[in-house]
Motif scaffolding. Structure first.
Motif, PDB file in Angstrom:
ATOM      1  N   GLY A 204      10.047  39.592 -28.639  1.00 18.37           N
ATOM      2  CA  GLY A 204      11.074  39.464 -27.993  1.00 18.37           C
ATOM      3  C   GLY A 204      11.777  40.904 -27.671  1.00 18.37           C
ATOM      4  O   GLY A 204      12.311  40.993 -26.810  1.00 18.37           O
ATOM      5  N   LEU A 205      11.542  41.696 -28.798  1.00 15.43           N
ATOM      6  CA  LEU A 205      12.284  43.291 -28.775  1.00 15.43           C
ATOM      7  C   LEU A 205      11.353  43.763 -27.640  1.00 15.43           C
ATOM      8  O   LEU A 205      12.107  44.635 -26.825  1.00 15.43           O
ATOM      9  N   TRP A 206      10.110  43.620 -27.542  1.00 16.23           N
ATOM     10  CA  TRP A 206       9.193  44.488 -26.573  1.00 16.23           C
ATOM     11  C   TRP A 206       9.738  44.054 -25.269  1.00 16.23           C
ATOM     12  O   TRP A 206       9.884  45.001 -24.366  1.00 16.23           O
ATOM     13  N   VAL A 207       9.989  42.684 -24.856  1.00 19.11           N
ATOM     14  CA  VAL A 207      10.496  42.528 -23.659  1.00 19.11           C
ATOM     15  C   VAL A 207      11.755  43.078 -23.162  1.00 19.11           C
ATOM     16  O   VAL A 207      12.108  43.445 -22.121  1.00 19.11           O
ATOM     17  N   LYS A 208      12.849  43.084 -24.174  1.00 24.53           N
ATOM     18  CA  LYS A 208      14.139  43.685 -24.014  1.00 24.53           C
ATOM     19  C   LYS A 208      14.011  45.067 -23.754  1.00 24.53           C
ATOM     20  O   LYS A 208      14.418  45.689 -22.679  1.00 24.53           O
ATOM     21  N   LEU A 209      13.159  45.938 -24.696  1.00 24.68           N
ATOM     22  CA  LEU A 209      13.122  47.358 -24.382  1.00 24.68           C
ATOM     23  C   LEU A 209      12.365  47.583 -22.859  1.00 24.68           C
ATOM     24  O   LEU A 209      12.551  48.583 -22.242  1.00 24.68           O
ATOM     25  N   CYS A 210      11.302  46.790 -22.479  1.00 20.73           N
ATOM     26  CA  CYS A 210      10.636  46.835 -21.214  1.00 20.73           C
ATOM     27  C   CYS A 210      11.669  46.686 -20.058  1.00 20.73           C
ATOM     28  O   CYS A 210      11.604  47.487 -19.009  1.00 20.73           O
ATOM     29  N   VAL A 211      12.644  45.764 -20.315  1.00 18.59           N
ATOM     30  CA  VAL A 211      13.660  45.621 -19.312  1.00 18.59           C
ATOM     31  C   VAL A 211      14.490  46.648 -19.260  1.00 18.59           C
ATOM     32  O   VAL A 211      15.000  47.072 -18.186  1.00 18.59           O
ATOM     33  N   ILE A 212      15.106  47.309 -20.248  1.00 19.27           N
ATOM     34  CA  ILE A 212      15.803  48.556 -20.378  1.00 19.27           C
ATOM     35  C   ILE A 212      15.082  49.761 -19.692  1.00 19.27           C
ATOM     36  O   ILE A 212      15.728  50.454 -18.984  1.00 19.27           O
ATOM     37  N   HIS A 213      13.797  49.867 -19.974  1.00 20.33           N
ATOM     38  CA  HIS A 213      13.052  50.972 -19.219  1.00 20.33           C
ATOM     39  C   HIS A 213      13.153  50.830 -17.824  1.00 20.33           C
ATOM     40  O   HIS A 213      13.455  51.726 -17.134  1.00 20.33           O
ATOM     41  N   SER A 214      12.731  49.441 -17.316  1.00 20.48           N
ATOM     42  CA  SER A 214      12.428  49.282 -15.806  1.00 20.48           C
ATOM     43  C   SER A 214      13.953  49.621 -15.198  1.00 20.48           C
ATOM     44  O   SER A 214      13.895  50.057 -14.067  1.00 20.48           O
ATOM     45  N   LYS A 215      15.042  49.059 -15.981  1.00 25.98           N
ATOM     46  CA  LYS A 215      16.236  49.246 -15.043  1.00 25.98           C
ATOM     47  C   LYS A 215      16.545  50.801 -15.042  1.00 25.98           C
ATOM     48  O   LYS A 215      17.244  51.215 -14.114  1.00 25.98           O
ATOM     49  N   GLY A 216      16.255  51.513 -16.470  1.00 20.92           N
ATOM     50  CA  GLY A 216      16.436  52.850 -16.272  1.00 20.92           C
ATOM     51  C   GLY A 216      15.763  53.684 -15.007  1.00 20.92           C
ATOM     52  O   GLY A 216      16.163  54.567 -14.411  1.00 20.92           O
ATOM     53  N   VAL A 217      14.371  53.242 -14.857  1.00 15.94           N
ATOM     54  CA  VAL A 217      13.607  53.949 -13.817  1.00 15.94           C
ATOM     55  C   VAL A 217      14.173  53.468 -12.724  1.00 15.94           C
ATOM     56  O   VAL A 217      14.239  54.488 -11.505  1.00 15.94           O
ATOM     57  N   SER A 218      14.713  52.229 -12.465  1.00 18.95           N
ATOM     58  CA  SER A 218      15.210  52.202 -11.018  1.00 18.95           C
ATOM     59  C   SER A 218      16.468  52.887 -10.659  1.00 18.95           C
ATOM     60  O   SER A 218      16.601  53.496  -9.744  1.00 18.95           O
ATOM     61  N   MET A 219      17.371  53.425 -11.810  1.00 18.76           N
ATOM     62  CA  MET A 219      18.562  54.116 -11.606  1.00 18.76           C
ATOM     63  C   MET A 219      18.112  55.395 -11.297  1.00 18.76           C
ATOM     64  O   MET A 219      18.611  56.161 -10.750  1.00 18.76           O
ATOM     65  N   GLN A 220      17.011  55.944 -12.259  1.00 17.28           N
ATOM     66  CA  GLN A 220      16.470  57.131 -11.965  1.00 17.28           C
ATOM     67  C   GLN A 220      15.959  57.626 -10.598  1.00 17.28           C
ATOM     68  O   GLN A 220      15.898  58.754 -10.126  1.00 17.28           O
ATOM     69  N   ALA A 221      15.601  56.593  -9.922  1.00 13.78           N
ATOM     70  CA  ALA A 221      15.138  56.712  -8.626  1.00 13.78           C
ATOM     71  C   ALA A 221      16.084  57.250  -7.473  1.00 13.78           C
ATOM     72  O   ALA A 221      15.901  57.922  -6.532  1.00 13.78           O
ATOM     73  N   LYS A 222      17.386  56.769  -7.946  1.00 15.67           N
ATOM     74  CA  LYS A 222      18.704  57.170  -7.082  1.00 15.67           C
ATOM     75  C   LYS A 222      19.345  58.337  -7.588  1.00 15.67           C
ATOM     76  O   LYS A 222      19.740  59.216  -6.927  1.00 15.67           O
ATOM     77  N   ASP A 223      19.119  58.546  -9.051  1.00 17.25           N
ATOM     78  CA  ASP A 223      19.862  59.583  -9.685  1.00 17.25           C
ATOM     79  C   ASP A 223      18.983  60.027 -10.798  1.00 17.25           C
ATOM     80  O   ASP A 223      19.031  59.355 -11.741  1.00 17.25           O
TER      81      ASP A 223
END
Length: 330
Positions: free
Chosen positions: A24-43
């Motif tokens: 469950g922790l792995w899923v949450k960390l992957c989601v945090i990373h994916s969201k961050g990469v999506s934000m990083q594409a814009k800024d």
């Protein structure tokens, strides 16, 4: 951006050997990373490309659980933090459309919309067509001109505004010709000032100049800049959660001078390298397919280990030797 889990994930041996809480922790960390990469594409300054100890704590995880994920090959160290490893049969790396793909899909979506409108119009009875033509004639006579390109852009945005930048059938709209999209990357100070929950002071004034100088000095060390970015995110969360009253938020220059290090995570020290053993995950990955080739009879306690144990231990020794050799070359 979507975090994509393979439908065979639950059957994978690496997942089955982990505690459910760690998965469950792995899923949450992957989601945090994916969201961050999506934000990083814009800024690019919005996310450093990895999560840190603070993000791990916010996700409810521990270093022991993180080490289990690293030993299983599902996480890896990166630039002073950690990021997911997209493993075959467990998860897939998300895809992001390029500007050319967005433009091509925008044209395809616009063409499909016109075709759909034409088909609906063809299905209307002749009486409705006559009424529509009369209404259109009256409307056209009252209008002074045709729609401008800005109105057309607003229409296209209204149809696709609810879409994201992920791999979808209908892309995000692009700016009209003659006005290229701004791609300038904001500097470190602009990103910090925007994320800070308080005031940075008027541009060019004493408080603003002092804050810029402090950020510039910190940004000379990439590790310190990463800690500062984490500290700003942590401080903003504390303000939003009510832990810090808004009336007590100082100006940015005062916070940078007196407080930011108290909100920053501790500098990450290099973790001890993994030492391979006869029963570790990496040895299992190499040896499990050959398990039937070895005799399992024997007792390690009596000093008569089985041939299977000896083969696995030899494999572990070879992996440790390769690890030491790669360190020496570095």
């Amino acid at each position: 951006m979507w975090f994509i889990v393979d439908d065979q994930m639950a059957d994978d041996r690496r997942i089955r050997r982990l505690p459910l809480a760690t998965v469950g922790l792995w899923v949450k960390l992957c989601v945090i990373h994916s969201k961050g990469v999506s934000m990083q594409a814009k800024d690019p300054a919005a996310y450093p490309g990895h999560f840190d100890k603070l993000d791990l704590k916010d996700a409810g995880g521990t270093m022991k659980q993180l080490q289990q994920l690293i030993d299983s090959g599902l996480m890896e160290e990166h630039d002073g933090g950690w990021r997911p490893v997209y493993a075959e049969g467990i998860c897939k790396e998300p895809r992001t459309l390029t500007e050319e793909q967005r433009e091509a899909r925008r044209k395809a979506g616009s063409k499909g919309g016109r075709r759909k409108a034409a088909n609906q119009k063809a299905k209307q009875p002749s009486s409705n067509l006559l009424a529509n033509s009369q209404a259109n004639g009256e409307q056209n006579s009252s209008e002074t001109g045709s729609e401008t390109s800005s109105n057309l852009l607003e229409d296209s945005q209204a149809k696709t505004w609810h879409k994201t930048d992920t791999y979808t059938d209908i892309p995000s709209p692009t700016p009209p010709a003659g006005k290229p999209k701004q791609t300038a990357t904001p500097d470190a100070y602009a990103a910090i000032a925007e994320a800070y929950p308080g005031s940075a002071g008027a541009k060019g004034r004493k408080t603003d100049l002092e804050a810029r100088g402090l950020v510039s000095a910190i940004a000379e060390n990439p590790a310190q800049l990463a800690r500062l970015q984490s500290a700003v995110r942590r401080y903003r969360r504390a303000v939003n959660d009510g832990q810090v009253p808004r009336r007590q938020i100082p100006r940015l220059n005062t916070w940078l001078r007196d407080q930011w290090e108290t909100w920053a995570p501790e500098p990450i020290t290099p973790t001890r390298p993994h030492k391979h053993t006869w029963n570790c995950e990496h040895v299992h990955q190499l040896m499990d397919s050959h398990e039937d080739e070895y005799d399992h009879t024997g007792s390690l306690r009596e000093g008569k280990p089985s041939k299977w144990y000896l083969a696995c231990q030899a494999c572990a020794d070879e992996l440790n030797n390769q690890q030491e050799t790669s360190k020496e070359k570095q």
